[in-house]
Scaffold this motif. Sequence first.
Motif, PDB file in Angstrom:
ATOM      1  N   ASP A  23       2.350   2.668  -6.555  1.00  0.00           N
ATOM      2  CA  ASP A  23       2.738   2.026  -5.282  1.00  0.00           C
ATOM      3  C   ASP A  23       3.806   1.003  -5.585  1.00  0.00           C
ATOM      4  O   ASP A  23       3.856   0.452  -6.696  1.00  0.00           O
ATOM      5  CB  ASP A  23       1.500   1.335  -4.675  1.00  0.00           C
ATOM      6  CG  ASP A  23       0.563   2.377  -4.058  1.00  0.00           C
ATOM      7  OD1 ASP A  23       1.041   3.196  -3.272  1.00  0.00           O
ATOM      8  OD2 ASP A  23      -0.635   2.361  -4.396  1.00  0.00           O
ATOM      9  N   ARG A  30      -1.612  -1.759   9.220  1.00  0.00           N
ATOM     10  CA  ARG A  30      -0.652  -1.517   8.159  1.00  0.00           C
ATOM     11  C   ARG A  30       0.800  -1.614   8.630  1.00  0.00           C
ATOM     12  O   ARG A  30       1.712  -1.208   7.909  1.00  0.00           O
ATOM     13  CB  ARG A  30      -0.932  -0.119   7.609  1.00  0.00           C
ATOM     14  CG  ARG A  30      -0.779  -0.040   6.139  1.00  0.00           C
ATOM     15  CD  ARG A  30      -1.179   1.280   5.581  1.00  0.00           C
ATOM     16  NE  ARG A  30      -0.761   1.331   4.203  1.00  0.00           N
ATOM     17  CZ  ARG A  30      -0.945   2.357   3.404  1.00  0.00           C
ATOM     18  NH1 ARG A  30      -1.546   3.437   3.856  1.00  0.00           N
ATOM     19  NH2 ARG A  30      -0.543   2.315   2.168  1.00  0.00           N
ATOM     20  N   HIS A  64       3.791   7.961   5.644  1.00  0.00           N
ATOM     21  CA  HIS A  64       2.722   8.948   5.409  1.00  0.00           C
ATOM     22  C   HIS A  64       2.958  10.026   6.443  1.00  0.00           C
ATOM     23  O   HIS A  64       2.814   9.756   7.641  1.00  0.00           O
ATOM     24  CB  HIS A  64       1.350   8.314   5.596  1.00  0.00           C
ATOM     25  CG  HIS A  64       1.190   7.067   4.765  1.00  0.00           C
ATOM     26  ND1 HIS A  64       1.522   5.800   5.222  1.00  0.00           N
ATOM     27  CD2 HIS A  64       0.752   6.894   3.490  1.00  0.00           C
ATOM     28  CE1 HIS A  64       1.275   4.906   4.265  1.00  0.00           C
ATOM     29  NE2 HIS A  64       0.809   5.528   3.214  1.00  0.00           N
ATOM     30  N   ASP A 121      -1.689  12.097   0.235  1.00  0.00           N
ATOM     31  CA  ASP A 121      -2.123  10.712   0.125  1.00  0.00           C
ATOM     32  C   ASP A 121      -3.392  10.758  -0.729  1.00  0.00           C
ATOM     33  O   ASP A 121      -4.045  11.805  -0.837  1.00  0.00           O
ATOM     34  CB  ASP A 121      -2.376  10.070   1.485  1.00  0.00           C
ATOM     35  CG  ASP A 121      -2.382   8.534   1.375  1.00  0.00           C
ATOM     36  OD1 ASP A 121      -2.524   8.025   0.239  1.00  0.00           O
ATOM     37  OD2 ASP A 121      -2.250   7.855   2.402  1.00  0.00           O
ATOM     38  N   GLU A 128      -4.195  -2.553   4.840  1.00  0.00           N
ATOM     39  CA  GLU A 128      -4.481  -1.128   4.847  1.00  0.00           C
ATOM     40  C   GLU A 128      -5.989  -0.945   5.045  1.00  0.00           C
ATOM     41  O   GLU A 128      -6.775  -1.766   4.583  1.00  0.00           O
ATOM     42  CB  GLU A 128      -4.069  -0.555   3.483  1.00  0.00           C
ATOM     43  CG  GLU A 128      -4.431   0.880   3.286  1.00  0.00           C
ATOM     44  CD  GLU A 128      -3.959   1.391   1.922  1.00  0.00           C
ATOM     45  OE1 GLU A 128      -3.114   0.746   1.282  1.00  0.00           O
ATOM     46  OE2 GLU A 128      -4.468   2.437   1.505  1.00  0.00           O
TER      47      GLU A 128
HETATM   48  C1  BGC Z   1      -2.391   4.801   0.676  1.00  0.00           C
HETATM   49  C2  BGC Z   1      -1.023   5.168   0.137  1.00  0.00           C
HETATM   50  C3  BGC Z   1      -0.940   4.802  -1.314  1.00  0.00           C
HETATM   51  C4  BGC Z   1      -2.043   5.504  -2.069  1.00  0.00           C
HETATM   52  C5  BGC Z   1      -2.070   5.178  -3.540  1.00  0.00           C
HETATM   53  C6  BGC Z   1      -3.509   5.360  -0.172  1.00  0.00           C
HETATM   54  O1  BGC Z   1      -4.724   4.835   0.215  1.00  0.00           O
HETATM   55  O2  BGC Z   1      -2.523   5.250   1.994  1.00  0.00           O
HETATM   56  O3  BGC Z   1      -0.018   4.520   0.875  1.00  0.00           O
HETATM   57  O4  BGC Z   1       0.321   5.129  -1.824  1.00  0.00           O
HETATM   58  O5  BGC Z   1      -3.297   5.100  -1.537  1.00  0.00           O
HETATM   59  O6  BGC Z   1      -2.493   3.878  -3.740  1.00  0.00           O
END
Ligand code: BGC
Length: 761
Positions: A43, A116, A150, A228, A413
Motif C-alpha cells: 500500500d 474511506r 477499487h 482486493d 477503511e
Molecule cells: C484494501 C486495499 C488495500 C489492501 C491491501 C484492502 O483491505 O481495500 O485498498 O490495498 O487491503 O492492504
Amino acid sequence: MPDIQAILDQMTLEEKAALCTGASTWTTVPVERLGVPAMMMTDGPHGVRRVPDVTSVGAPSLPATCFPTASCLASSWDPSLLQQVGEALGEEAVALDVDVLLGPGANMKRTPRCGRNFEYFSEDPFLAGELAAAFINGVQSQGVGTSLKHFAVNNQETERFRIDAIVDERTLREIYLPAFETAVVKGKPWTVMCAYNKLNGAYCSEHHALLVDILKHEWGFDGLVVSDWGAVHDRVKALQGGLDLEMPGPQERRVRAVVEAVRAGALDEAVLDEAVRRILGVIFRAAETPKGGQFDAAGHHAFARKVAGEGIVLLKNNGILPLQKPLRIAVIGRSAKEPHFQGGGSSHINPTMVDIPFDEVWKLAGAAQLTYSEGYPATPAFEQALIDEAVAAARAADVALLYVALPGFIESEGYDRADLDLTPQQVALIQAVCAAQPHTVVILNNGSALAMSEWIDGAAAVLEAWMMGQAGGGAIADVLFGKISPSGKLAETFPVRSANTPAHINFPGGNGQVRYGEGIFIGYRYYDAKGVPVLFPFGHGLSYTSFEYRNPKLSAAAFNDVDGLTVSADVTNTGPVAGKEIVQLYVHDRKSGLVRPQKELKGFAKVDLKPGETKTVTIELSFRAFAFYHPGYRQWITEDGEFDILIGASAADIRCTASVTLRSTLKLPCILNRESTVREWLEDPAGRVAFAPMYQQIEVQTAAMFGGGEGESGGIGMDPTGFMMEMPLLSLLQFQESGLPMPADAIVDGLLQQAHALAAR
Ligand code: BGC
C-alpha cells in the motif's frame, strides 16, 4: 524483457495455477527454475507502507513520507503536481524494494459518509480521472507499477465485502467508470485492483463484463487484474471472470482447485494461460528496475509541505487572513500539537517525520507570544474545563487559531461515518471560542465533507487542511501567515447536512444490497438539479487575491462533435498578491433525449498570476465532453443542438458563458422495437419516415376513440395526442385493430423492417 511466451510454454499446470495466487500477504510466487522472480506489492496510495514481514498485514511499516491524502491532493486540481507526488512515491518504492504501489483510488465520492473518502479524489469523474492518470504516470515513470483501485463501484465501507451495488448502466458509464477509464487509457497502470463488493449481482472479482469486456477489451488494459485482499470467493470463477492474480496468499486449496478444474475440463487452460501471461508481463516489467538505495527523506518532506499548501482550501475569510503580525496568539486544539494528518486502515503510513502545527506557527510568528490550550480530549468525551481554559486563552489574545480534527478513528477503511459532524465538545469549543474572540480562525483536519452550520457564522475564517500529510503543519502556517496564497478548491461539495446529500435515503442499503437510486445525480449534479442549498459548492476555494474572467472565446460557433472545440478565456489577477486560480469549465446541454445534469465539469486549468497579470487559459473539449451514454444504443452519443460553455471559479460561481452548436456525426442504428412509443417513432429519423404515412390517420382515430375527437381536450378530459405519444405504437394499434387492414403486430413488424432498413442504408 524475456520471452514471456517461452517461459509460459515451459511452465507446468501446477506452476501456472500457483502463480495466480500470492505467496504471502505481499508477494507473488517465484518460479526459480525459470528465472521468474517474486513481485512485491505494498500500500498505497499516499505513501509507501512497506511491511518488512511479508506475512503480516498490519505490522509496523518502514518509515516513508506520508503525503497528503487524496482529498487534499485533489483540491490542488493540479495533474502536474500529482505526477510529481507519484514520482516521489515511485522513488521511495524503489528504495523500499517495492515493485507495485497499491493506489491510486479512483472511486467516486457518492456520499460524504463513506469512511474511506479520504483515499479518493472527487465526486466528479472527470477530475478524478485526470488526477489518477497523472499520479499513475508519476509513479510508473520510476519503474514501479501502480494498482488502480477499487474497480468498481466501491463507494462505501458498510458490508463492503459482500454488498451488492445495484447501478443502472448509464449511471455506471457516466459516473462510476469514467475515472477508471481515463486512468487506464491515459495512465496505463500496470495493475488494476478489483473491488470487494458485488455489482448488479456478481462479485467484482468474478465480473466478466467489468474485468474482461470493459476493462481489458474496450479500454485496452494490458496489465494484470489483482484482487482486493481477500476479495476472491471462487478461484475458478474469478479466473473466468478476468481476475488474474489473487491476493493475499498462500492459498493451497485455491491453487489445487484451479489445477483440478483444468484437468476436469471445467476451466479452459487458455484462460489460465492468459492470466499467467499478464502476471509474467508485470513481474518482468518490475524486474527491469533494480531496487534498493535511499530516498531523500528531507527533500520529500519539504515537497510534502508544498503539496499540502496547494491542497489546503480557504473556505471562509472575513479578511483576517493572512494574519497581520498579531502580538498575542492563542493556539487552541489538540491537533495543533498532535496533528491528524492521515486516515485509518491499509493506507496508514509510518511517517519519516511530522511537522507539529504549533511549532510551525511559532517559527513564523516573529515576536508574537503564543499560548496553547488543548480544547478537546482525544476521545469524543465532553470536558467543559478544557473549553473554559481555551476561552480564557482566546480572550487574552489578539487572535485565536483553533485547530480541530475529527477523532482519528472516525474516518477509516472498514466502516462508514455515522454523520458529518464534529464531536459535541468540538462544536461547543468552536462556539465558545468564537463568542469570546471574534478573530478566530478554525483550521480543520478531516478527510471528507463536514457539516458546519452550527458554528461557521461565528468564525472569522475557516481553513480546510484535510488529512494534510506529515508536513501539513508547516503548510498551514504558510497559509496563515501569507507565505503562500491559498489556491486549493473543493473537489467535493460540502452539504449543509447529511440528510441533504444525494444518496441519503439509499445509503448504506442493507440486507446485502445498496440501490444507487440517485443515478447520475451525485455531488453537484444533484444539488444543481434539486436546487438544494449547500454549505460550500464543488470547486469553491478563496484566495488572498482576486481574479477576473473575461473574453470567453470558442474555436467555432458550430462544430462537428468529432472535431472537438477549443475554449479560451482571459484570467486576470486583480488583487494585491500573487496567486493561483483554478479555472473550471462546465458543459450544459440545452436539450437532450435523456435527462442530463445542468452542468458537468469537462475541463479545468490552474494558472499562476502575479498582481495585475493576465493569462489566457485554453481548454480543449473532445467528443466525450458533449456526449452522454445512451443505454438504448449502449454507447456514448451526441445529439445535434445548442450547448452552453460555462467558465467559472466554482460550480456555483460561473463567470462567463458562451454557446455553441454541435453537429452530431454519429450514424446511430435504429433501436425501435415492438415496445417503442409513438413519440419514439416520431423522434427516430428512420422511424419517422416509415411511420409518417400512417400518423395522421392514427391521430384522428385516437382522438375519436379516447378524446371525443374534438378540440384540444376530449370527452374524458385529456389531450388525446399527448396520451397517444406515450403509448407503444403496437398497443395503440391494438385498440384500433377492428378498423385495420391487418393485425396490429403485423403492421408494426412491417414498419420496423422498413425503419431498420432505412437506418442501415
Ligand atoms: C484494501 C486495499 C488495500 C489492501 C491491501 C484492502 O483491505 O481495500 O485498498 O490495498 O487491503 O492492504
